[in-house]
Design an enzyme around this catalytic site. Structure first.
Site, PDB file in Angstrom:
ATOM      1  N   SER A 173       0.279  12.354   5.769  1.00  0.00           N
ATOM      2  CA  SER A 173       0.701  10.969   5.905  1.00  0.00           C
ATOM      3  C   SER A 173       1.801  10.884   6.947  1.00  0.00           C
ATOM      4  CB  SER A 173       1.228  10.469   4.557  1.00  0.00           C
ATOM      5  OG  SER A 173       1.958   9.281   4.711  1.00  0.00           O
ATOM      6  N   ASP A 192      -3.045   1.686   7.975  1.00  0.00           N
ATOM      7  CA  ASP A 192      -3.151   2.794   8.920  1.00  0.00           C
ATOM      8  C   ASP A 192      -4.429   2.832   9.751  1.00  0.00           C
ATOM      9  OD1 ASP A 192      -0.919   3.387   7.483  1.00  0.00           O
ATOM     10  OD2 ASP A 192      -1.487   5.420   6.969  1.00  0.00           O
ATOM     11  N   GLU A 217      -5.151  12.799   3.268  1.00  0.00           N
ATOM     12  CA  GLU A 217      -3.743  13.062   3.541  1.00  0.00           C
ATOM     13  C   GLU A 217      -3.118  13.786   2.362  1.00  0.00           C
ATOM     14  OE1 GLU A 217      -2.736   9.299   6.478  1.00  0.00           O
ATOM     15  OE2 GLU A 217      -1.934   9.310   4.427  1.00  0.00           O
TER      16      GLU A 217
END
Length: 562
Positions: free
Chosen positions: A476, A129, A450
């Site tokens: 997320s 990510d 998250e």
């Protein structure tokens, strides 16, 4: 003969040429570089290969192929490695604090090496990510010819005859706590859900950002959705190595590609695909690095005029590999044109416009991953920006994967994710509640963790359609349900979320773009005057994270540190 007017050694010449550079050349000769190698342009190949996760596990293989392409096209590659933090593995622990912090560290480290060693061009290979926006942030800071190559998505696993991704494992934790599945079933699922290299398989943050940056134009068209373990990914890597030499010869810099129209294109792609709310943070950060004015409210305006067409997890049926088979990002570009939502003349790293690449889209007959314009999943995009007396600077609410746009309920307030998770697993959250998790913002967390473990457990408990959740932390890309994140200002920086108490009536109304608590301004001010952030259960915070907490700005501006 067409001779480039751009000096191909516009930076490395200062490092490799002249009698005074003999010592530098001696070092490089000693590790295998010839005089001929050093006479060529030097191209950095940066990646985040690491053995802590599957997301970047193919980066070294791809780097070797990118280098092969660079050499074939007349350049000399120099490989460098930086760090990565797995959101999925650290999720629900104190280690998750490092995730967003790593975005800045990765960008800093690539910038430092490329700047100090005077690379003439740069290829950044990304996977998980934060490596994806970090790589593009480094490219924008350096503003040298370059591009980003995404390592690709993992393929789905199979469980009881169904395709599964890591999303189903997180939700299974809640199902197990609710007695809906056995411990043996949970273990069986975890064994098969992540079957190889590549980033998480839905339209979670990694695939969202990979799509966004292909639409932005800094990744080559058609490259992103090729899965990590598909044989064609190797070919894509070689072609990227060759392409970066073309980009260098043309003197094409990130600033030629990443302007306001390109950023608006990327936002539209996120909205159309039902992508991760983290895209708001990351695209704001890239705009900041590039010096392009972009506000959080512009995301809302673009999403409101862009239909949701991609039936992708977490809210939909399909994985990223299915999007690849359906036609990939070029198919999404085609739909964006049909919707009048694409600035077609925006230049891409290839030297062609994004509209030209869209015209080459190949749609697989009969596919239903990307819906036709006349039959959208929703008439507007997958997220909205809300403001109100809880979030004066704004927050992001995800709309893909559910139909709710309004919720009124009592607050259940938790200082930190762990307390909220314990309450969910103890069945203390009931239908109608608004779960409030505060103290998880960029500075307060610190690191803006998250909340997937909590949101997935809520869904797994069967409360996904009746409970709302708000937080100054993040979600997320795998989160789905009626959830509002990035509430700004955060509690630690004096945000009104710090004034909330159990039982306060909270209203989330997407249509009016409001998120409010039934308190007067005076009541909020009085409560905030006496609010002290709760001490963390784990007092130790790493030095690197403490530095970040001192420097980081608001989530509403991308949570950047400069």
């Amino acid at each position: 003969m067409n001779v480039s007017k751009f000096d191909l050694k516009h930076r490395s010449r200062a490092l490799t040429e002249g009698p005074e550079r003999a010592a530098a050349r001696a070092y490089l000769h000693g590790i295998g570089y010839s005089a001929e190698d050093l006479a060529k342009p030097i191209v950095g190949v940066a990646h985040s290969w690491i053995e802590t996760m599957p997301c970047n596990f193919n980066n070294r293989v791809l780097a070797a192929k990118v280098k092969e392409g660079i050499r074939a096209a007349g350049g000399t590659p120099m490989e460098l490695n930086t760090i990565a933090i797995s959101d999925g593995i650290t999720m629900g622990t104190s280690g998750m604090r490092a995730s967003l912090v790593s975005r800045e560290v990765i960008a800093d480290s690539i910038e430092l090496v490329a700047s100090a060693h005077q690379f003439d061009a740069l290829v950044v290979i990304t996977g998980c990510d934060k490596t994806i926006p970090a790589g593009v942030m480094a490219l924008t800071r350096l503003d040298i010819p370059g591009l980003m190559l995404y390592g690709g998505s993992i393929r789905p696993g199979h469980f009881k005859g169904q395709e599964v991704t890591i999303q189903q494992v997180f939700e299974a934790v809640g199902q197990f706590a609710a007695g809906k599945i056995t411990e043996e079933e949970l273990h069986e699922l975890e064994e098969v859900a992540s079957p190889g290299a590549g980033a998480c398989g839905g339209q979670f943050t990694a695939n969202t950002m990979a799509m966004a940056f292909e639409v932005l134009g800094i990744s080559p068209a058609g490259s992103s959705m090729v899965p990590a373990e598909d044989g064609r990914k190797i070919e894509v890597a070689v072609e990227c190595g060759k392409l970066v030499m073309d980009v260098l010869r043309a003197g094409r810099r990130p600033s030629d590609v990443i302007g306001k129209p390109a950023l608006e294109n990327a936002i539209a792609a996120v909205a159309m695909s039902g992508g991760s709310t983290n895209a708001v943070l990351h695209l704001l950060a890239v705009a900041h690095e590039m010096g392009v004015p972009l506000s959080i409210d512009e995301f809302d305006a673009i999403s409101e005029r862009t239909p949701l067409l991609c039936d992708l997890q977490p809210g939909g049926r399909y994985a990223a590999t299915d999007l690849y088979e359906a036609g990939g990002v070029p198919l999404v570009l085609k739909r964006l044109i049909e919707a009048g939502a694409l600035h077609e003349n925006a230049l891409t790293v290839t030297g062609r416009t994004i509209g030209e690449h869209a015209a080459q889209a190949q749609e697989t007959p009969g596919q239903d991953v990307v819906r036709p314009l006349v039959d959208p999943l929703k008439p507007t995009g997958g997220f909205a920006i809300l403001r109100g007396n809880i979030a004066p600077e704004g927050c992001v609410v995800k709309l893909a994967g559910h139909e709710r746009r309004h919720h009124v309920g009592p607050a259940r307030v938790f200082d930190g994710e762990e307390a909220a998770m314990a309450a969910v697993l103890a069945h203390e959250i009931v239908s109608g509640d608004v779960v409030v998790i505060r103290g998880e913002g960029p500075a307060g967390g610190p690191g803006m963790r998250e909340m997937l473990a909590v949101t997935a457990a809520i869904v797994g408990e069967g409360l996904g359609e009746s409970v709302a959740l708000i937080t100054d932390g993040r979600f997320s890309g795998a989160t789905h349900g009626f959830m509002a994140a990035h509430i700004a200002p955060e509690a630690t920086r004096g945000g009104p979320i710090g004034a909330l108490r159990d039982g306060d009536e909270i209203t989330i109304d997407v249509d009016s773009r409001r998120i409010d608590v039934a308190l007067s301004e005076q009541e909020i001010a009085e409560r905030l005057a006496s609010y002290t952030p709760a001490p963390r259960a784990d007092e130790h915070v790493d030095v690197a994270i403490r530095k970040y907490a001192k420097l980081v700005g608001s989530a509403a501006a991308g949570a950047v540190t400069a």
